[in-house]
Design an enzyme around this catalytic site. Structure first.
Site, PDB file in Angstrom:
ATOM      1  N   ASP A   1       0.870  -1.182   0.000  1.00 21.44           N
ATOM      2  CA  ASP A   1       0.000   0.000   0.000  1.00 21.44           C
ATOM      3  C   ASP A   1       0.900   1.223   0.000  1.00 21.44           C
ATOM      4  O   ASP A   1       1.974   1.221   0.615  1.00 21.44           O
ATOM      5  CB  ASP A   1      -0.910   0.001   1.231  1.00 21.44           C
TER       6      ASP A   1
ATOM      7  N   ASP B   1      -6.865  -1.285  -4.706  1.00 21.79           N
ATOM      8  CA  ASP B   1      -7.923  -0.951  -3.747  1.00 21.79           C
ATOM      9  C   ASP B   1      -8.829   0.145  -4.298  1.00 21.79           C
ATOM     10  O   ASP B   1     -10.055   0.089  -4.161  1.00 21.79           O
ATOM     11  CB  ASP B   1      -7.321  -0.463  -2.420  1.00 21.79           C
TER      12      ASP B   1
END
Length: 169
Positions: free
Chosen positions: A130, A144
């Site tokens: 991330d 995402d």
């Protein structure tokens, strides 16, 4: 007087049509963009470090062994299986005539690309990279974002889709 036998309408089958190719192209574009940016983050930002871009946005290099928002940490095998099942369901819906509206297929294609992008990381490394961070929100990535936008587009399209009229209406 005998009435003519009624025929049921032939059931439409799910199939990939030439005009649906762009949905697959979009899914592959999401996968490519997701993997390219994650590679770039791995190469340029040390794990745990951050880089201020424009307030409030930061680029970070963090990993997540769980699902969205840090839930189910360490549940890798379960998340791999649920991702695969989810991708199968998305593909079935993507080419189902009931979901023929382009906005519905757009949402499904974004979801498919995001699911595959994160699955690649999960299978390869056991965790997902991330890298986008805003205050008071968990870090996230391209995959995402694609999944979230895909769900929103799909819900919006389903709410806008006219409902078939019922007999007696």
């Amino acid at each position: 007087m005998e009435s003519a036998p009624t025929r049921e309408a032939p059931r439409q089958r799910a199939a990939v049509r030439p005009q649906d190719g762009w949905f697959l192209v979009l899914a592959f574009a999401v996968i490519g963009a997701d993997q390219a940016v994650k590679w770039l983050i791995r190469q340029t930002i040390e794990r745990g470090d951050s880089l201020a871009v424009v307030w409030p946005l930061k680029l970070v290099h963090v990993t997540n062994s769980g699902a969205a928002f840090g839930m189910f940490q360490g549940a890798g095998p379960l998340l791999v299986m649920t991702s695969i099942l989810g991708m199968i369901a998305i593909v079935v819906f993507l080419f189902n005539p009931s979901f023929a509206h382009p906005l519905m297929r757009l949402g499904l294609a974004l979801m498919l690309g995001g699911a595959v992008g994160n699955l690649i990381d999960r299978v390869k490394d056991g965790e997902v990279v991330d890298f986008v961070k805003v205050p008071n929100f968990p870090a996230f990535n391209v995959a995402d974002s694609a999944i979230t936008i895909g769900v929103l587009v799909l819900v919006w399209a389903m709410l806008r889709e006219p409902q078939p009229s019922q007999p007696g209406d």
